[in-house]
Design a protein around this motif. Structure first.
Motif, PDB file in Angstrom:
ATOM      1  N   TYR A 218     -10.557  22.452 -42.072  1.00 31.10           N
ATOM      2  CA  TYR A 218     -10.213  21.358 -41.163  1.00 31.10           C
ATOM      3  C   TYR A 218     -11.448  20.530 -40.848  1.00 31.10           C
ATOM      4  CZ  TYR A 218     -12.184  24.167 -37.301  1.00 31.10           C
ATOM      5  OH  TYR A 218     -13.020  24.897 -36.498  1.00 31.10           O
ATOM      6  N   THR A 221     -13.996  18.778 -34.656  1.00 33.80           N
ATOM      7  CA  THR A 221     -14.390  17.662 -33.774  1.00 33.80           C
ATOM      8  C   THR A 221     -15.806  17.845 -33.244  1.00 33.80           C
ATOM      9  OG1 THR A 221     -12.078  17.686 -33.087  1.00 33.80           O
ATOM     10  CG2 THR A 221     -13.532  16.236 -31.881  1.00 33.80           C
TER      11      THR A 221
ATOM     12  N   ALA B 101      -9.373  15.158 -28.108  1.00 26.30           N
ATOM     13  CA  ALA B 101     -10.587  15.748 -27.522  1.00 26.30           C
ATOM     14  C   ALA B 101     -10.867  14.991 -26.231  1.00 26.30           C
ATOM     15  CB  ALA B 101     -11.761  15.623 -28.481  1.00 26.30           C
ATOM     16  N   PHE B 103     -13.740  13.901 -23.114  1.00 26.48           N
ATOM     17  CA  PHE B 103     -15.155  13.772 -22.750  1.00 26.48           C
ATOM     18  C   PHE B 103     -15.308  13.132 -21.374  1.00 26.48           C
ATOM     19  CE2 PHE B 103     -14.618  13.324 -27.303  1.00 26.48           C
ATOM     20  CZ  PHE B 103     -15.511  14.252 -27.814  1.00 26.48           C
ATOM     21  N   ARG B 145     -14.937  24.713 -27.270  1.00 29.03           N
ATOM     22  CA  ARG B 145     -13.994  24.593 -28.389  1.00 29.03           C
ATOM     23  C   ARG B 145     -12.932  25.667 -28.201  1.00 29.03           C
ATOM     24  NH1 ARG B 145     -17.831  25.991 -32.934  1.00 29.03           N
ATOM     25  NH2 ARG B 145     -15.936  25.881 -34.162  1.00 29.03           N
ATOM     26  N   GLU B 152      -8.532  22.792 -33.215  1.00 28.86           N
ATOM     27  CA  GLU B 152      -9.293  23.208 -32.041  1.00 28.86           C
ATOM     28  C   GLU B 152      -9.391  22.044 -31.059  1.00 28.86           C
ATOM     29  OE1 GLU B 152     -13.063  24.524 -33.678  1.00 28.86           O
ATOM     30  OE2 GLU B 152     -14.019  22.680 -33.046  1.00 28.86           O
ATOM     31  N   LEU B 154     -11.487  20.227 -28.235  1.00 25.05           N
ATOM     32  CA  LEU B 154     -12.857  20.083 -27.747  1.00 25.05           C
ATOM     33  C   LEU B 154     -12.828  19.422 -26.373  1.00 25.05           C
ATOM     34  CD1 LEU B 154     -15.889  20.402 -28.730  1.00 25.05           C
ATOM     35  CD2 LEU B 154     -15.803  17.957 -29.143  1.00 25.05           C
TER      36      LEU B 154
END
Lengths: 268, 299
Positions: A218, A221, B101, B103, B145, B152, B154
């Motif tokens: 994969y 990120t 993800a 932040f 993670r 996954e 993040l």
């Protein structure tokens, strides 16, 4: 401050005083009076180096392949070595930047806690590693090696990033506890042996130990974030858009240890 | 004072000190980033019942992972409330959204752990990664993670909150729903062009403005009868005979300068529509809010 070695010698010079912290606010005379070891004899820095004040904050040295512990424990400032550097360069450093325009010997960045080391050619063994008996090696900071690196790179490494653009020696990332090791060349044997945590990123296929197991392919990120951060540095690390957007095969290990380490191998 | 023959009432909006966070959500493409962001900002109109006021600020130009991203601003009365809301909203709306993800995208005086709590969802398989320290992040940005079925997730360990301004508002008063709604749409368009600003209500517009108190003991606030055309004759109405509709634009901003700019642009845009008679504002007599935004000064 400019420092040029007065003699070419095979005798090791131990000079942990060559740091911006020690030099700060001192005159040429005072810097020249700082203690060093020439073999097992205590001498002064002026006995080994021709010291000139060039009016700059940066410490510039000529080629010093036998001078050890340059930049040890430094917290800020810059050191530029116009040639090769000896062992233990930047060991335990906490900040600042060391640039080596040639090769660097073993234990560079050992147990460093911050700052940057950039090596234009090759690095020796135990780069960013832990001294024998220590619990952990490099803990924060960045090491970039443009050439190859020796054995046990990032041994017991806990945090920070090591980038080796050439090949790795054997047992890279051994007993790693965290941090990130990136290699663009060929990784050596027994990669990641006994690693507990941490990430190794590879762009050439490795011969993995049987204690690493395949998980998935994969695009991670976190690696995108790290590679983009590295792209922002002035070190011209060969990161391509493919490396950021491509997929990686993730291997988990070393299952003979804690087994929470990982090796990412770039796929496409 | 008039703009395009629309009267600007000599009154003021009362705004409050709040705490704000900016959350950046990235994903594989803009569509999925927006799916996640709109869910995070959902049910975030008023701190009274929603816990926070939230809205999409806009697309992010440069994201940490280089993927398309959307900025969301969230406002709450305290940093603790904000932390609670971020935990819920990131956990339920970002972690669940494919490829996303999350932040921190605002530096502020308060810091709280979000990803560092959500990590436990990883059931022991979560992994921490830390970037090297920078001047903005002296300890280095730390990420978690978390393994999820789609890959996954993040998420940044900590998010930050900065002091902000909430509850800025103006009322658009007109002859009927069509001109007032049209003026509101134009006002919201103008407000949303201003950086650091959100209009948290549906489409940026509130139709059910409230007053403090109620004839019912169990309610602390009730409908703003002075501006309800339907009961004009039964109450002490602030509406003229030809005024049949009022809509409110509520604005939250990271700083008072952005708030003033948003109020200015929004009011001018609203005044460009025929059928709008007056622009007013809601306040509590100046006793509750830290910020007084005088309409005549702001336009």
């Amino acid at each position: 401050m400019l420092l040029n070695p007065l003699v070419k010698t095979a005798i090791p010079v131990t000079a942990p005083c060559i740091t911006p912290d020690w030099f700060s606010g001192k005159s040429v005379e005072e810097v020249g009076n700082l203690p060093v070891y020439y073999g097992n004899k205590e001498k002064r820095l002026r006995d080994v180096f021709d010291i000139k004040d060039d009016g700059k904050d940066i410490i510039t040295l000529g080629s010093v392949p036998t001078v050890k512990y340059i930049g040890k424990g430094m917290t800020a400032g810059s050191i530029v070595i116009k040639g090769d550097a000896g062992m233990h360069l930047g060991a335990e450093m906490k900040g600042g930047c060391i640039t080596v325009e040639g090769n660097v010997s073993d234990w560079a960045g050992a147990e460093m806690k911050g700052g940057e080391i950039v090596v234009a050619q090759n690095a020796g063994h135990c780069l960013g590693g832990a001294y024998r008996g220590s619990k952990s090696g490099m803990n924060k900071g960045l090491i970039v090696v443009k050439g190859n690196a020796g054995n046990e790179v990032g041994g017991l490494m806990k945090k920070g990033i090591i980038v080796v653009e050439g090949n790795l020696g054997d047992a890279a990332g051994c007993s790693m506890k965290g941090g990130t090791l990136i290699c663009y060349g060929h990784p050596g044997n027994r990669l990641g042996a006994l690693m507990q945590r941490g990430s190794i990123v590879l762009y050439e296929s490795p011969a993995l130990l049987p204690t690493f197991t395949y998980d998935a392919e994969y695009n991670p990120t976190w690696l995108r974030v790290f590679l983009r951060e590295l792209q922002k540095t002035p070190h011209r690390i060969p990161i391509t858009q493919n490396h950021i957007e491509g997929t990686y095969r993730r291997y988990n290990g070393d299952i003979s240890e804690l087994g929470k380490g990982e090796i990412f191998v770039f796929h496409e | 004072m008039q703009i395009n023959e629309v009267e600007i009432v000599d009154t003021f909006a009362e705004a409050f000190k709040m705490y704000a966070s900016r959350v950046l959500v990235t994903a594989i493409n803009e569509e999925w980033a927006m799916h996640s962001a709109s869910t995070v900002a959902g049910f975030g109109t008023s701190v009274i019942m929603c816990g926070c006021e939230a809205g999409i600020e806009g697309a992010a130009e440069d994201t940490p992972d280089g993927r398309p991203g959307v900025n969301i601003l969230l406002f709450a009365n305290s940093a603790k409330d904000l932390r609670d809301q971020l935990m819920r909203r990131i956990g339920q709306c970002v972690m669940t959204s494919p490829t996303s993800a999350c932040f921190n995208n605002l530096l502020g005086e308060k810091e709280f752990v979000v990803g560092g709590q959500l990590r436990y969802f990883g059931d022991g398989f979560q992994i921490s990664k830390r970037l090297n320290p920078t001047s903005e992040y002296p300890k280095g940005r730390r990420f978690w993670r978390i393994p999820v079925m789609g890959g996954e997730f993040l998420c940044e360990e900590t998010f930050q909150a900065a002091k902000a301004v909430g509850g800025g508002n103006f009322l658009i008063i007109g002859t009927g729903i069509k001109p007032v709604l049209s003026a509101s749409e134009k006002a919201v368009q103008a407000v949303r062009k201003v950086p650091n600003v959100i209009a948290p209500f549906p489409g940026g517009v509130v139709r059910s403005g409230s007053k403090v108190g109620s004839r019912y003991k169990f309610l602390t606030a009730s409908t703003n009868t002075a501006y309800c055309p339907m009961v004009k004759s039964q109450t002490q109405s602030d509406l003229a005979e030809e005024e049949n509709c009022v809509l409110e634009i509520v604005i939250d901003a990271l700083d008072i300068e952005s708030m003033n700019k948003a109020m200015h642009d929004g009011i001018h845009a609203a005044c460009s529509v025929n059928g709008v008679t007056r622009i007013s504002a809601g306040n509590y007599g100046g006793n509750l809010g830290k910020f007084i935004i005088n309409l005549k000064e702001v336009v």
